[in-house]
Design a protein around this motif. Structure first.
Motif, PDB file in Angstrom:
ATOM      1  N   MET A 423     -29.773  22.188 -43.988  1.00 45.89           N
ATOM      2  CA  MET A 423     -30.029  23.485 -44.601  1.00 45.89           C
ATOM      3  C   MET A 423     -29.629  24.628 -43.669  1.00 45.89           C
ATOM      4  O   MET A 423     -28.993  25.611 -44.067  1.00 45.89           O
ATOM      5  CB  MET A 423     -31.510  23.601 -44.973  1.00 45.89           C
ATOM      6  CG  MET A 423     -31.823  24.791 -45.876  1.00 45.89           C
ATOM      7  SD  MET A 423     -33.531  24.762 -46.437  1.00 45.89           S
ATOM      8  CE  MET A 423     -33.525  23.335 -47.483  1.00 45.89           C
ATOM      9  N   ILE A 424     -29.980  24.517 -42.389  1.00 47.21           N
ATOM     10  CA  ILE A 424     -29.662  25.566 -41.416  1.00 47.21           C
ATOM     11  C   ILE A 424     -28.151  25.677 -41.230  1.00 47.21           C
ATOM     12  O   ILE A 424     -27.573  26.774 -41.239  1.00 47.21           O
ATOM     13  CB  ILE A 424     -30.350  25.276 -40.067  1.00 47.21           C
ATOM     14  CG1 ILE A 424     -31.872  25.342 -40.246  1.00 47.21           C
ATOM     15  CG2 ILE A 424     -29.892  26.261 -38.998  1.00 47.21           C
ATOM     16  CD1 ILE A 424     -32.651  24.895 -39.033  1.00 47.21           C
ATOM     17  N   GLU A 441     -17.061  19.697 -47.407  1.00 44.12           N
ATOM     18  CA  GLU A 441     -15.837  19.874 -46.612  1.00 44.12           C
ATOM     19  C   GLU A 441     -16.100  20.795 -45.432  1.00 44.12           C
ATOM     20  O   GLU A 441     -15.622  20.559 -44.318  1.00 44.12           O
ATOM     21  CB  GLU A 441     -14.722  20.449 -47.479  1.00 44.12           C
ATOM     22  CG  GLU A 441     -14.141  19.462 -48.479  1.00 44.12           C
ATOM     23  CD  GLU A 441     -12.968  20.051 -49.248  1.00 44.12           C
ATOM     24  OE1 GLU A 441     -12.572  21.197 -48.942  1.00 44.12           O
ATOM     25  OE2 GLU A 441     -12.443  19.373 -50.148  1.00 44.12           O
ATOM     26  N   CYS A 442     -16.864  21.845 -45.681  1.00 47.10           N
ATOM     27  CA  CYS A 442     -17.196  22.807 -44.625  1.00 47.10           C
ATOM     28  C   CYS A 442     -18.002  22.124 -43.521  1.00 47.10           C
ATOM     29  O   CYS A 442     -17.734  22.310 -42.328  1.00 47.10           O
ATOM     30  CB  CYS A 442     -17.972  23.976 -45.227  1.00 47.10           C
ATOM     31  SG  CYS A 442     -18.674  25.094 -44.010  1.00 47.10           S
ATOM     32  N   LEU A 443     -18.983  21.329 -43.897  1.00 47.77           N
ATOM     33  CA  LEU A 443     -19.796  20.608 -42.906  1.00 47.77           C
ATOM     34  C   LEU A 443     -18.929  19.638 -42.111  1.00 47.77           C
ATOM     35  O   LEU A 443     -19.098  19.493 -40.890  1.00 47.77           O
ATOM     36  CB  LEU A 443     -20.932  19.852 -43.599  1.00 47.77           C
ATOM     37  CG  LEU A 443     -22.051  20.714 -44.212  1.00 47.77           C
ATOM     38  CD1 LEU A 443     -23.017  19.845 -45.002  1.00 47.77           C
ATOM     39  CD2 LEU A 443     -22.817  21.482 -43.128  1.00 47.77           C
ATOM     40  N   LEU A 450     -22.528  21.007 -35.684  1.00 46.38           N
ATOM     41  CA  LEU A 450     -23.766  20.812 -36.438  1.00 46.38           C
ATOM     42  C   LEU A 450     -24.899  20.339 -35.533  1.00 46.38           C
ATOM     43  O   LEU A 450     -24.662  19.750 -34.467  1.00 46.38           O
ATOM     44  CB  LEU A 450     -23.550  19.778 -37.551  1.00 46.38           C
ATOM     45  CG  LEU A 450     -22.408  20.047 -38.549  1.00 46.38           C
ATOM     46  CD1 LEU A 450     -22.341  18.927 -39.576  1.00 46.38           C
ATOM     47  CD2 LEU A 450     -22.592  21.387 -39.239  1.00 46.38           C
ATOM     48  N   VAL A 451     -26.131  20.586 -35.978  1.00 49.35           N
ATOM     49  CA  VAL A 451     -27.284  20.053 -35.251  1.00 49.35           C
ATOM     50  C   VAL A 451     -27.261  18.536 -35.371  1.00 49.35           C
ATOM     51  O   VAL A 451     -26.675  17.977 -36.302  1.00 49.35           O
ATOM     52  CB  VAL A 451     -28.618  20.623 -35.790  1.00 49.35           C
ATOM     53  CG1 VAL A 451     -28.685  22.121 -35.585  1.00 49.35           C
ATOM     54  CG2 VAL A 451     -28.803  20.286 -37.265  1.00 49.35           C
ATOM     55  N   SER A 452     -27.925  17.868 -34.479  1.00 49.08           N
ATOM     56  CA  SER A 452     -27.803  16.414 -34.346  1.00 49.08           C
ATOM     57  C   SER A 452     -28.091  15.668 -35.652  1.00 49.08           C
ATOM     58  O   SER A 452     -27.315  14.821 -36.085  1.00 49.08           O
ATOM     59  CB  SER A 452     -28.744  15.924 -33.246  1.00 49.08           C
ATOM     60  OG  SER A 452     -28.689  14.523 -33.143  1.00 49.08           O
ATOM     61  N   ASP A 453     -29.234  15.994 -36.300  1.00 53.77           N
ATOM     62  CA  ASP A 453     -29.622  15.268 -37.509  1.00 53.77           C
ATOM     63  C   ASP A 453     -28.599  15.461 -38.622  1.00 53.77           C
ATOM     64  O   ASP A 453     -28.239  14.519 -39.331  1.00 53.77           O
ATOM     65  CB  ASP A 453     -31.002  15.733 -37.995  1.00 53.77           C
ATOM     66  CG  ASP A 453     -32.118  15.228 -37.100  1.00 53.77           C
ATOM     67  OD1 ASP A 453     -31.842  14.326 -36.272  1.00 53.77           O
ATOM     68  OD2 ASP A 453     -33.256  15.724 -37.205  1.00 53.77           O
ATOM     69  N   ASP A 456     -25.356  13.543 -37.921  1.00 53.70           N
ATOM     70  CA  ASP A 456     -25.481  12.109 -38.213  1.00 53.70           C
ATOM     71  C   ASP A 456     -25.344  11.834 -39.704  1.00 53.70           C
ATOM     72  O   ASP A 456     -24.653  10.892 -40.111  1.00 53.70           O
ATOM     73  CB  ASP A 456     -26.836  11.586 -37.711  1.00 53.70           C
ATOM     74  CG  ASP A 456     -26.919  11.573 -36.187  1.00 53.70           C
ATOM     75  OD1 ASP A 456     -25.865  11.635 -35.537  1.00 53.70           O
ATOM     76  OD2 ASP A 456     -28.051  11.517 -35.658  1.00 53.70           O
ATOM     77  N   ILE A 457     -26.002  12.676 -40.509  1.00 61.70           N
ATOM     78  CA  ILE A 457     -25.957  12.478 -41.966  1.00 61.70           C
ATOM     79  C   ILE A 457     -24.534  12.675 -42.484  1.00 61.70           C
ATOM     80  O   ILE A 457     -24.009  11.846 -43.238  1.00 61.70           O
ATOM     81  CB  ILE A 457     -26.909  13.473 -42.677  1.00 61.70           C
ATOM     82  CG1 ILE A 457     -28.369  13.165 -42.320  1.00 61.70           C
ATOM     83  CG2 ILE A 457     -26.704  13.427 -44.182  1.00 61.70           C
ATOM     84  CD1 ILE A 457     -28.896  11.887 -42.886  1.00 61.70           C
ATOM     85  N   VAL A 458     -23.893  13.765 -42.082  1.00 64.96           N
ATOM     86  CA  VAL A 458     -22.525  14.053 -42.531  1.00 64.96           C
ATOM     87  C   VAL A 458     -21.573  12.968 -42.019  1.00 64.96           C
ATOM     88  O   VAL A 458     -20.670  12.525 -42.736  1.00 64.96           O
ATOM     89  CB  VAL A 458     -22.076  15.452 -42.052  1.00 64.96           C
ATOM     90  CG1 VAL A 458     -20.613  15.704 -42.411  1.00 64.96           C
ATOM     91  CG2 VAL A 458     -22.953  16.533 -42.678  1.00 64.96           C
TER      92      VAL A 458
END
Length: 962
Positions: A423-424, A441-443, A450-453, A456-458
């Motif tokens: 979300m952040i 695509e942006c992520l 990105l933050v760690s969590d 990992d998800i992306v």
């Protein structure tokens, strides 16, 4: 109740009131006393008592207010009275009088009894012509049904045996719970989802009441309690036909603000109770918005089938989808995606796998310890496990998980874990990316930021995409023409394993390729460069090799370089056993070839040349290696760092021409024709040998010439020459090597040096062969001689402009410079032309004009003489002097021209050593005379020496005799 005081004898009063509803006038005064504050001055006030009490009961459920409380005994009595009037609407006097006209309007032909009139009025509740008074009375009765299902005669009757069969009204549960409509629905839905038999009459009634709950949010006390503020702020005035609920869903999706956690939970509970995933018709707002889409896109599916929702998702963002349907569908799917049980087909096919692998509970049991979407995440992780990893899903469950994953990947909001963890980052990096599919695509583009969590998800989702690119539904739609034409075989496979994306990459530049598909494929290639795990086939082929040889390296480009270096070293050292496995070497080759197509796939080169690309290649497309080709062509103008990187790239490509994307693309057909069995490392050599064939494609020939020009700028770019002249280069050209800089061209200096030694006949046989080929090629095309081109550029422009402009170079420029030797003023240019003349003495093949003119004479008079070392040239010179031999006029003329040139060259550039002198003598027109003079001189010297020796010997003997 404070304002609704009920006497202790309330239950008896209500019972008698029901029985004597229209016969005993004494109840009017009692009624006024019981609910004096709410009963109107009305002739039919006897119905107001029950209505008042019913409203009080409803009000208590909807407001968390201690001042409004109804005792349990009173609740039972009120609900019992409502239950007794459930079969015939005449018995509910308040509703009867409120809806008398509406009944005539909407339900004139509906026979009273068994709750039929109630159901008819419920179905018309939101009609425009329905009176507000009747609508309010109907709503109150529906709210009572929500509190106690027995208030609905038809539901209680139809489901009586099923409730008993599936223990949905067990005695040990409090009445307030087991009588709730929501509890009944959840209990029976659980039985249906478990595959148990529930009567069709009961299922029909359940469908009606589930639709009723979805239509009117006010029938759910939890929604009113938890969402009152949100409704007033965001959704006021949208009461009818389920629009309020969909408005709240829209807010939850983040499209209209924020929703409180309690309200979200209340909505999720309501969605589970009504279970619209089982039948889209339950959601009236969705049904009305999507009716046209269903009629066109999903007409092959039976009405009410759960697969209708799946069909709508398949057509999301297509031409057949309409905007309202798209919004309503995504609003509902947001909640379905957060509870795997709400997708009926998924639950039916995967409940065994979920229980075995993800430790799930029953359909109507919810654990707060399991986060939203966690069960589906668990399922899709197991769906993509290999057999070696074990614990895989059943085939039908795996297919269903893949289907849903393909559909939900179009919107990050349909992935609860992704939305929660990212979300952040979505707000920070992707706030402006509002188009379909852009957020993911942006992520992926900002993966390293990105933050760690979230990373990992992306990363995990991207890893899944690499194995099954059909998860990228929008990309698949864009690439449909290419898939159907070129990749239909791999697309039809149930197991993708990365084959489809590999096929799309290989066909990215076909004429059938559209812009959207090309952009999508390229984007995925760029994302793959961030982590080697994102290339499924590469990961599976090389994971053991990476762990062993390249530990702690993550980026794909670095892994490729690490493994490629290992393979190259093992090859150069003739290692008995390669450290990189065969299957990894094969896939590594595929990855290397793919990376050559776009400079962005080689991050180091791209970063080094970004400014140069902007300055010199701004309007050049990235694909088909066009940027790389642009940089090669303006190499001298590049910044130092970029120039060095491009030189290194060229060095790699020359060592392995298969990595030269442009050459391979332009000469694809010619390679098939001339070099079908050639080793990849000898591909350019093979093409060069066939360059002048009559059937050679002009574009390919032009590309071969370009590569030859590049090779001749630096011996390091010609692996064959480098190997053949390994000993000669340091022996004869060390001074040039001492001045050379790494990663910078020598502008043909070493090759020029070797050419001079070739003329002196001092090179080793292998090196001599290679230099002869270079001299022969550059004699036909001046552009292949960097030193000549550099030093004689002005002379070529002024003296030989017409020859230089010719499309086909056959030595015209070189001949022009030779003819105009006397006009050349620049010393360096004159020296280069003289060197050409010197080289032509050593071998007639390096003088194409002379060789063409004298081809017949060589065949007739010098056929037995092997070429090289000036032998055939000497043969022709002897034939020219021999009066008995008649040479071709053109050959004779060219030979005389050459003799004049050589004579001038001898004057201008005298012999630098004995070898030069010997060569000049052997090629001189007065060779026989000079040799005769030299022979006579040697004989005279010999005789003088002999006489001097005898005199010396006599004197020595006389001295001894003394």
């Amino acid at each position: 109740m404070s304002s609704l005081a009920v006497f202790p004898s309330s239950e008896s009063l209500l019972w008698n009131y029901k029985l004597n509803l229209t016969t005993d006038p004494k109840f009017e005064s009692v009624a006024r006393e019981v609910c004096k504050s709410t009963i109107a001055e009305d002739a039919h006030s006897q119905g107001e008592v029950v209505a008042c009490l019913e409203k009080g009961l409803v009000k208590e459920a909807e407001e968390n207010d201690p001042r409004v409380q109804v005792s349990d005994q009173c609740k039972k009595a009120i609900l019992r009275v409502a239950e007794l009037s459930s079969d015939d609407f005449h018995l509910d006097r308040h509703l009867y009088f409120a809806c008398r006209d509406d009944r005539e309007r909407f339900c004139e032909n509906t026979q009273a009894g068994e709750g039929r009139v109630y159901k008819c009025l419920f179905n018309h509740k939101f009609e425009e012509s329905m009176s507000e008074k009747c609508r309010d009375a109907l709503t109150t009765r529906q709210k009572l049904i929500a509190q106690d299902y027995k208030v609905s005669y038809s539901l209680a009757k139809s489901c009586k045996s099923d409730l008993k069969k599936y223990r949905c009204n067990v005695e040990n549960l409090p009445r307030s719970r087991e009588a709730r409509l929501s509890y009944l629905l959840m209990c029976l839905e659980s039985a249906v989802h478990r595959g148990r038999q529930v009567s069709s009459e009961c299922q029909g009634e359940m469908l009606d009441y589930r639709r009723m709950l979805m239509e009117d949010f006010s029938l759910s006390p939890e929604i009113i309690l938890s969402c009152r503020g949100e409704i007033e702020h965001h959704c006021s005035g949208l009461h009818r036909k389920g629009r309020t609920l969909h408005c709240l869903m829209k807010v939850v999706r983040g499209e209209k603000g924020n929703l409180g956690l309690n309200c979200q939970q209340a909505l999720q509970t309501l969605i589970q109770e009504t279970d619209p995933g089982a039948d889209y018709r339950i959601d009236r707002a969705l049904n009305e918005a999507c009716e046209s889409v269903i009629q066109t896109a999903c007409k092959h599916i039976r009405s009410g089938d759960p697969m209708i929702l799946s069909c709508l998702m398949e057509h999301l963002y297509t031409e057949k989808m309409v905007e309202d349907c798209e919004h309503r569908l995504l609003e509902l799917q947001y909640f379905i995606s957060r509870d795997w049980k709400l997708d009926v087909v998924l639950y039916r096919k995967c409940q065994g796998d979920a229980s075995r692998l993800c430790h799930t509970h029953g359909w109507n049991e919810t654990s707060e310890l399991i986060p939203p979407g966690a069960v589906f995440s668990c399922l899709y992780r197991h769906a993509y496990r290999t057999e070696e990893q074990g614990r895989r899903l059943s085939r039908e469950c795996r297919a269903e998980v893949q289907r849903i994953l393909h559909q939900r990947a179009m919107d990050v909001k349909l992935d609860p874990t992704l939305q929660d963890k990212c979300m952040i980052d979505l707000g920070k990096w992707c706030s402006e990316k509002t188009e379909t599919g852009q957020e993911l695509e942006c992520l992926q583009d900002h993966l390293d930021d990105l933050v760690s969590d979230c990373r990992d998800i992306v990363g995990n989702l991207t890893e899944l995409e690499s194995e099954d690119i059909q998860i990228e539904a929008l990309l698949m739609r864009a690439c449909e023409p290419i898939i159907q034409t070129f990749c239909h075989e791999v697309a039809d496979n149930q197991i993708d394993s990365g084959d489809l994306m590999e096929c799309l990459i290989q066909n990215k530049h076909q004429k059938e390729m559209n812009e959207k598909c090309a952009i999508g494929v390229t984007h995925f290639q760029l994302v793959q460069m961030k982590d080697f795990r994102f290339s499924y086939k590469f990961k599976m082929a090389c994971k053991e090799d990476v762990l062993k040889l390249c530990p702690n390296i993550k980026k794909k480009v670095d892994v490729v370089i690490c493994l490629s270096t290992t393979v190259r070293n093992d090859t150069l050292q003739d290692a008995k056993e390669h450290r990189v496995s065969l299957k990894c070497r094969k896939q590594l080759r595929v990855e290397e070839l793919e990376m050559t197509e776009d400079i962005r796939l080689e991050p180091e080169l791209y970063e080094a040349c970004k400014s140069d690309i902007k300055n010199y290649c701004q309007n050049v497309p990235y694909g088909n290696a066009q940027i790389i080709e642009c940089l090669k062509e303006i190499k001298k103008q590049l910044s130092t760092r970029c120039h060095q990187k491009v030189f290194k790239l060229q060095e790699t490509e020359m060592m392995d021409p298969e990595l030269d994307y442009t050459l391979m693309r332009v000469c694809k057909q010619m390679i098939k024709r001339f070099c079908p069995e050639a080793d990849s490392k000898n591909m350019l050599q093979c093409l060069k040998q066939n360059k002048n064939s009559e059937v050679m494609d002009p574009k390919c020939k032009q590309m071969i010439t370009k590569r030859q020009i590049t090779q001749n700028t630096d011996y390091r770019l010609n692996p064959v020459l480098r190997k053949a002249c390994k000993a000669d280069i340091p022996k004869f050209c060390q001074n040039i090597l001492n001045r050379a800089k790494d990663d910078t061209e020598l502008e043909g200096q070493v090759i020029s040096c070797l050419k001079l030694k070739y003329a002196d006949q001092r090179l080793s046989p292998d090196c001599e062969d290679q230099i002869r080929v270079i001299i022969q090629e550059s004699a036909l095309d001046y552009r292949l001689d960097p030193q000549l081109q550099m030093h004689c550029s002005e002379e070529i422009s002024s003296l030989c402009a017409e020859e230089a402009a010719a499309q086909e170079q056959t030595g015209q420029v070189e001949e022009c410079l030779k003819v105009n030797l006397l006009k050349i003023k620049t010393e360096m240019c004159k020296k280069e032309v003289l060197n050409m003349l010197k080289e032509s003495k050593a071998d007639i093949f390096v003088d194409p004009v002379l060789h063409t003119a004298c081809a017949l004479d060589i065949k007739h008079h010098c056929a037995a003489i092997p070429p090289g070392r000036g032998r055939q040239m000497s043969c022709l010179m002897e034939a020219l002097e021999d009066k008995r031999v008649r040479l071709q006029p053109e050959c004779k003329k060219r030979l005389n021209d050459r003799i004049e040139m050589w004579s001038y060259a001898a004057k201008v550039a005298p012999a630098e050593g004995f070898s030069d002198l010997a060569m000049q003598v052997m090629t001189s027109p007065s060779k026989n005379y000079i040799l005769s003079v030299i022979t006579v001189g040697i004989c005279v010297l010999f005789l003088i020496g002999l006489m001097c020796g005898r005199i010396t010997k006599r004197v020595t003997r006389e001295l001894k005799d003394r």
